[in-house]
Design an enzyme around this catalytic site. Structure first.
Site, short mmCIF file in Angstrom:
data_model
loop_
_atom_site.label_atom_id
_atom_site.label_comp_id
_atom_site.label_asym_id
_atom_site.label_seq_id
_atom_site.Cartn_x
_atom_site.Cartn_y
_atom_site.Cartn_z
CE LYS A 114 -5.61 22.05 -54.15
NZ LYS A 114 -4.62 21.47 -55.07
C1 LIG Z 1 -4.83 20.30 -55.89
C2 LIG Z 1 -3.92 20.12 -57.05
C3 LIG Z 1 -4.21 19.19 -58.09
C4 LIG Z 1 -5.40 18.27 -58.05
O1 LIG Z 1 -6.62 18.94 -58.17
P1 LIG Z 1 -7.99 18.21 -57.72
O2 LIG Z 1 -9.03 19.26 -57.79
O3 LIG Z 1 -7.74 17.75 -56.29
O4 LIG Z 1 -8.22 17.07 -58.64
C5 LIG Z 1 -3.33 19.12 -59.17
N1 LIG Z 1 -2.23 19.89 -59.23
C6 LIG Z 1 -1.91 20.78 -58.25
C7 LIG Z 1 -0.67 21.59 -58.38
C8 LIG Z 1 -2.74 20.93 -57.14
O5 LIG Z 1 -2.41 21.81 -56.17
#
Ligand SMILES: *Cc1c(COP(=O)(O)O)cnc(C)c1O
Length: 462
Positions: A114
């Site tokens: 993120k």
């Molecule tokens: C947010 C997240 C995901 C999922 O991503 P999306 O965009 O919500 O599909 C997968 N792995 C981790 C570690 C995350 O923080």
């Protein structure tokens, strides 16, 4: 006018808005999500992009989606600053491990993918606010990863405060420390006495209080913000180029551990732009509404089950509506009808399948077995989210096309799952190890709108 830099709603009921407004608006006023009027075809440019370092590639990929109000020099500076906070020299390193290529998206400040979007969003907000000398108060509720990545994206910036609610005593000690040890004056952590759902409810109530919302210029950083998708498109090109270079393959396939459909939707856009991606491999944990949809055509809500990959414990994926818009022929009325059916009945059905996707569900047992196997056979530690993607990626290996697996978090963030898989707590990272000694700041409040608003008022007045 460049149609790729004008944005319309998936529900078709707003006039197109420019990039700046699309970013500051978050959700469209008709309840839909914003999408560019046209996805640019970049196939002719691929060869000139191949050798670019990550930040330069980011500027090139984003450029068609952003109008002239942000010139090339500003865009360059935004991406340079956003990715200078990553510790890997190439920002996103790719490693060949066993039969797959692991694309490590976790070298940012909070060790989760993120950061790729939220570091950029923080810089972008700061730029847009400075232009008009305005301010923004970001409010969010988190169950874990998003909160800390948002805080890191906004800390210390001019014209912005961020208020993040987390459920008191219900996030992991690492996640809590990653948020509350940020002491910048514009960062405000609120531990809400209640569950994550209580935090979500309070957040909704605060945003629905229109006079408060306007007076305090509230903004959101949730995963429906277009700029987050935009920043994520970049690494699909980057990974494809690197793996083509090392294997000589013409096309690759990409496995994506999926929760809110944000990450994999960026891959869908990259593929439509002309990135040489044959297909996307969608991986869910037991919360498998999306895997079921791609395998049966039925989109049907279930109940959320806690797993070892908590950031994927999601039943209703907010970004899925963007994909749906393309699936139903770019027709807002169709999207509105399906979303209202879903609202009323918890279900809708489309014709099965999409040749650009395959999908599978990885259980807790699959997750643990995959972490163990990669550790024992290759000496490589997968975090539990990445392990779900790798488990499903391995099910769909192709003879001619290499498989890229997106690695979404550093294993040290999920030490308990690693210990369960390999029998020892061997996932370490200096950022995580250092956290427990840091001073923290956080207020504890009841899960009530009034209490949170009063705290915000007093904080911003002081
Ligand atoms: C947010 C997240 C995901 C999922 O991503 P999306 O965009 O919500 O599909 C997968 N792995 C981790 C570690 C995350 O923080």
């Amino acid at each position: 006018m460049n149609e790729s830099a004008l944005y319309s709603s998936t529900r078709g009921q707003i006039s197109p808005v420019p990039f700046r407004e699309a970013v500051l608006m978050g959700l469209a006023t008709d309840g839909g999500l914003l999408l560019p009027n046209r996805i640019p075809d970049v196939e002719a440019r691929l060869d000139s992009w191949r050798e670019l370092p990550y930040p330069a590639l980011a500027a090139a990929v984003m450029r068609p989606f952003i109008d002239d109000s942000i010139d090339d020099g500003v865009l360059d500076s935004l991406v340079q600053r956003s990715y200078a906070t990553f510790t890997a020299p190439d920002v996103v390193p790719i490693r060949a491990v066993g039969d797959v290529h692991i694309c490590e998206l976790f070298h940012g400040p909070t060790l989760a993918f993120k950061d790729i979007a939220l570091q950029f969003l923080g810089n972008l907000f700061e730029h847009l606010l400075a232009e008009t000398d305005s301010s923004l108060n970001i409010v969010g509720a988190t169950s874990g990863d998003t909160g800390s990545a948002a805080i890191e994206g906004v800390r210390g910036r001019a014209n912005m405060h961020i208020f993040i609610m987390h459920p008191h005593g219900r996030v992991s000690p690492v996640q809590e420390r990653q948020m509350t040890s940020v002491l910048d004056k514009n960062v405000h952590n609120i531990a809400v006495k209640g569950t994550f759902d209580d935090g979500q409810r309070v957040l909704k109530e605060i945003f629905n209080d229109i006079s408060f919302k306007d007076q305090f210029r509230l903004g959101a950083v949730n995963s429906v913000n277009w700029a987050r998708v935009l920043a994520q498109i970049v690494y699909y090109f980057h990974a494809t180029f690197r793996v083509q270079e090392s294997t000589g393959a013409e096309r690759v396939q990409v496995a994506v551990p999926t929760g809110n459909f944000g990450d994999i939707f960026a891959g869908y856009v990259a593929r439509r732009m002309g990135a040489p991606i044959s297909r996307l491999i969608l991986a869910t944990n037991e919360n498998d509404i999306l895997a079921r949809f791609f395998n049966t055509g039925v989109y049907q809500r279930g109940t959320v089950e806690p797993t070892l990959s908590p950031s994927m414990d999601i039943q209703v994926a907010s970004n899925f509506e963007r994909y749906l818009y393309y699936r139903v022929g770019c027709d807002g009325a169709n999207v509105r009808a399906l979303m209202s059916t879903f609202q009323e009945t918890g279900r809708f059905e489309l014709e099965r399948g999409d040749s650009g996707f395959v999908a599978g569900r990885g259980t807790t047992a699959d997750t643990l077995a995959t972490i163990r196997k990669y550790h024992q056979e290759y000496g490589y530690l997968l975090d539990p989210h990445t392990a779900v993607g790798v488990a499903i990626g391995e099910r769909f290996l192709s003879g001619s096309e290499p498989t890229v697996c997106l690695a979404t978090a550093h294993p040290a963030k999920f030490g308990a799952a690693i210990t369960e898989a390999v029998g020892e707590d061997i996932a370490r990272h200096p950022i995580i190890d250092g956290l427990l000694d840091l001073p923290t700041r956080c207020v504890v409040l009841p899960a009530e709108k009034d209490a949170v608003q009063t705290f915000m008022r007093e904080t911003l007045a002081g």
